[in-house]
Design a protein around this motif. Structure first.
Motif, short mmCIF file in Angstrom:
data_model
loop_
_atom_site.label_atom_id
_atom_site.label_comp_id
_atom_site.label_asym_id
_atom_site.label_seq_id
_atom_site.Cartn_x
_atom_site.Cartn_y
_atom_site.Cartn_z
N MET A 9 8.68 5.73 9.64
CA MET A 9 7.43 5.34 9.00
C MET A 9 6.34 6.42 9.11
SD MET A 9 8.29 2.70 7.52
CE MET A 9 6.74 2.19 6.83
N ALA A 28 5.67 -3.60 -5.82
CA ALA A 28 5.60 -4.08 -4.44
C ALA A 28 6.16 -3.03 -3.47
CB ALA A 28 6.36 -5.39 -4.30
N VAL A 29 7.25 -2.37 -3.86
CA VAL A 29 7.83 -1.32 -3.01
C VAL A 29 6.82 -0.18 -2.84
CG1 VAL A 29 9.62 0.47 -2.90
CG2 VAL A 29 10.23 -1.88 -3.51
N ASN A 31 3.53 -0.23 -3.12
CA ASN A 31 2.41 -0.66 -2.29
C ASN A 31 2.79 -0.75 -0.81
OD1 ASN A 31 0.59 -0.78 -4.42
ND2 ASN A 31 1.19 -2.88 -4.93
N ARG A 32 4.03 -1.07 -0.55
CA ARG A 32 4.51 -1.22 0.84
C ARG A 32 4.70 0.13 1.54
NH1 ARG A 32 4.99 -4.12 5.43
NH2 ARG A 32 7.02 -3.86 6.35
N VAL A 33 5.20 1.14 0.84
CA VAL A 33 5.57 2.40 1.51
C VAL A 33 4.62 3.55 1.22
CG1 VAL A 33 8.00 1.73 1.59
CG2 VAL A 33 7.18 3.14 -0.30
N GLU A 35 1.66 4.35 2.14
CA GLU A 35 0.94 4.91 3.28
C GLU A 35 1.75 5.97 4.00
OE1 GLU A 35 -0.80 2.42 6.25
OE2 GLU A 35 -1.50 0.99 4.75
#
Length: 90
Positions: A9, A28-29, A31-33, A35
Motif C-alpha cells: 500500500m 470504485a477501484v 477511488n480505493r487505490v 492514494e
C-alpha cells in the motif's frame, strides 16, 4: 501478512491500469487505490469519464490495435524501465 500489506500500500511509483474505469466497479477501484498508486483508466472514448484521480486513455478492448496503442502510451508516459524489445503482444 500485515507487513506485506504495508509494503504494497506504500508503492506510490507503481502504475495500476483499470479497465472499464468509468463504470461502477472501475470507479470504485480507482477511488480505493488512488492514494497509493498512479492510476491509468482504460475506457472507451467519450463520457462518462473515470474519476479525476485517474489519467484516461481511450482504448477499445475488442481491438488489438487499440489495446497495443494504449499500452504503448502507458509504457512511454509512465514506465521508467521497460525490459522488453518485443512488440505487443509479448
Amino acid at each position: 501478512m500485515a507487513r506485506f500489506k504495508e509494503i504494497l500500500m506504500n508503492r506510490h511509483d507503481d502504475v495500476v491500469i483499470v479497465t472499464g474505469s468509468s463504470g461502477l466497479i472501475g470507479s470504485a477501484v480507482i477511488n480505493r487505490v488512488a492514494e497509493n498508486f498512479r492510476i491509468v483508466g482504460f475506457d472507451r472514448e467519450g463520457p462518462p469519464h473515470p474519476p479525476p484521480a485517474a489519467d484516461c486513455v481511450s482504448v477499445d478492448l475488442i481491438s488489438d490495435e487499440s489495446v497495443q496503442r494504449g499500452l504503448s502510451r502507458v509504457r512511454l508516459e509512465y514506465s521508467t524501465f521497460w525490459p522488453y524489445e518485443k512488440k505487443w503482444p509479448l
